[in-house]
Design a protein around this motif. Structure first.
Motif, PDB file in Angstrom:
ATOM      1  N   TRP A   9       0.806  -1.225   0.000  1.00 52.63           N
ATOM      2  CA  TRP A   9       0.000   0.000   0.000  1.00 52.63           C
ATOM      3  C   TRP A   9       0.836   1.271   0.000  1.00 52.63           C
ATOM      4  CZ3 TRP A   9      -4.771  -0.946  -1.259  1.00 52.63           C
ATOM      5  CH2 TRP A   9      -5.321  -2.186  -0.953  1.00 52.63           C
ATOM      6  N   TYR A  23       3.699  -4.818   7.772  1.00 54.27           N
ATOM      7  CA  TYR A  23       3.966  -5.848   6.756  1.00 54.27           C
ATOM      8  C   TYR A  23       4.819  -7.002   7.282  1.00 54.27           C
ATOM      9  CZ  TYR A  23       2.208  -2.140   3.759  1.00 54.27           C
ATOM     10  OH  TYR A  23       1.428  -1.167   3.202  1.00 54.27           O
ATOM     11  N   TRP A  28       0.766  -7.639   1.778  1.00 52.59           N
ATOM     12  CA  TRP A  28      -0.355  -6.793   1.371  1.00 52.59           C
ATOM     13  C   TRP A  28      -1.240  -6.364   2.550  1.00 52.59           C
ATOM     14  CZ3 TRP A  28       0.270 -11.909   0.143  1.00 52.59           C
ATOM     15  CH2 TRP A  28      -0.620 -12.786   0.723  1.00 52.59           C
ATOM     16  N   VAL A  29      -0.841  -6.717   3.777  1.00 57.00           N
ATOM     17  CA  VAL A  29      -1.570  -6.310   4.985  1.00 57.00           C
ATOM     18  C   VAL A  29      -0.576  -5.619   5.908  1.00 57.00           C
ATOM     19  CG1 VAL A  29      -2.886  -7.077   6.985  1.00 57.00           C
ATOM     20  CG2 VAL A  29      -3.218  -8.190   4.774  1.00 57.00           C
ATOM     21  N   CYS A  30      -0.811  -4.346   6.150  1.00 57.36           N
ATOM     22  CA  CYS A  30       0.128  -3.557   6.941  1.00 57.36           C
ATOM     23  C   CYS A  30       0.195  -4.049   8.385  1.00 57.36           C
ATOM     24  CB  CYS A  30      -0.267  -2.083   6.870  1.00 57.36           C
ATOM     25  SG  CYS A  30       1.057  -0.997   7.354  1.00 57.36           S
ATOM     26  N   ALA A  32      -1.290  -6.945  10.442  1.00 56.42           N
ATOM     27  CA  ALA A  32      -2.069  -8.183  10.330  1.00 56.42           C
ATOM     28  C   ALA A  32      -2.911  -8.464  11.570  1.00 56.42           C
ATOM     29  CB  ALA A  32      -1.134  -9.354  10.042  1.00 56.42           C
ATOM     30  N   THR A  35      -5.748  -5.943  11.933  1.00 60.30           N
ATOM     31  CA  THR A  35      -6.712  -6.214  10.869  1.00 60.30           C
ATOM     32  C   THR A  35      -7.577  -7.415  11.230  1.00 60.30           C
ATOM     33  OG1 THR A  35      -5.220  -5.296   9.212  1.00 60.30           O
ATOM     34  CG2 THR A  35      -6.961  -6.754   8.416  1.00 60.30           C
ATOM     35  N   ILE A  73     -10.832  -2.809   9.535  1.00 56.94           N
ATOM     36  CA  ILE A  73     -10.095  -3.759   8.702  1.00 56.94           C
ATOM     37  C   ILE A  73      -9.385  -3.020   7.570  1.00 56.94           C
ATOM     38  CG2 ILE A  73     -10.392  -5.618   7.005  1.00 56.94           C
ATOM     39  CD1 ILE A  73     -12.629  -6.700   8.895  1.00 56.94           C
ATOM     40  N   HIS A  76      -6.434  -0.714   9.122  1.00 59.39           N
ATOM     41  CA  HIS A  76      -5.246  -1.408   9.630  1.00 59.39           C
ATOM     42  C   HIS A  76      -4.546  -2.218   8.550  1.00 59.39           C
ATOM     43  CE1 HIS A  76      -5.556  -0.098  13.732  1.00 59.39           C
ATOM     44  NE2 HIS A  76      -6.856  -0.362  13.713  1.00 59.39           N
ATOM     45  N   ALA A  77      -5.279  -2.617   7.528  1.00 56.71           N
ATOM     46  CA  ALA A  77      -4.633  -3.346   6.437  1.00 56.71           C
ATOM     47  C   ALA A  77      -3.780  -2.434   5.572  1.00 56.71           C
ATOM     48  CB  ALA A  77      -5.683  -4.039   5.570  1.00 56.71           C
ATOM     49  N   THR A  78      -4.107  -1.139   5.539  1.00 58.02           N
ATOM     50  CA  THR A  78      -3.440  -0.222   4.609  1.00 58.02           C
ATOM     51  C   THR A  78      -2.690   0.931   5.270  1.00 58.02           C
ATOM     52  OG1 THR A  78      -5.363   1.233   4.401  1.00 58.02           O
ATOM     53  CG2 THR A  78      -5.250  -0.671   2.907  1.00 58.02           C
TER      54      THR A  78
END
Length: 158
Positions: A9, A23, A28-30, A32, A35, A73, A76-78
């Protein structure tokens, strides 16, 4: 395995980067763990929505909880600022709804029409302050959200 600090991201644009290493588990999940733990809000809200025994006003609160979870979600993922707003603004709207629900929870309004009007103005001002970028954004959100949380906690204990 080395961790890419930029990741899928890009560099975080959010006003806060939580304590989890970015990461570390998935490219792809900042964040985890943050998230994944946000799924609990989605599941709790969906469970509440599935119960037909709750009043409509309570079901609105559960729907807002689902939105908070989905926004959390995404955020926190991005760690993107725009998706941070999908986390924080539904939190603000949920706590505003709960404040109204906890104070005006009967067939007759306890405080009259002024209380919902004050809450509406408050949430509009807090939304505007939360949407601002920069260091004050974090403070604006947490003060506006925290104030309503304290109101809700006070009402529940009273």
């Amino acid at each position: 395995m080395p961790v890419d600090p930029v990741g899928f991201w890009g560099a975080p644009t959010a006003s806060i980067d939580w304590c989890e290493q970015n990461y570390a588990l998935l490219p792809w999940v900042c964040e985890a763990f943050n998230t994944a733990s946000s799924l609990a809000m989605v599941l709790a809200g969906a469970l509440g929505l599935s119960r037909q025994t709750f009043a409509r006003e309570v079901r609105v609160a559960f729907a807002l909880l689902v939105l908070v979870g989905l926004g959390s979600i995404a955020f926190h993922a991005t760690l993107r600022f725009e998706l941070q707003m999908l986390d924080e603004l539904p939190m603000l709207y949920l706590v505003t709804w709960l404040a109204w629900l906890l104070v005006e929870n009967g067939p007759e309004p306890r405080l009259g029409r002024w209380f919902p009007a004050v809450l509406l103005v408050y949430v509009l001002l807090a939304t505007g302050a939360t949407l601002q970028r920069g260091g004050a954004q974090f403070l604006a959100f947490h003060l506006s959200f925290g104030t309503l949380e304290v109101l809700c906690l006070g009402r529940v204990t009273w």
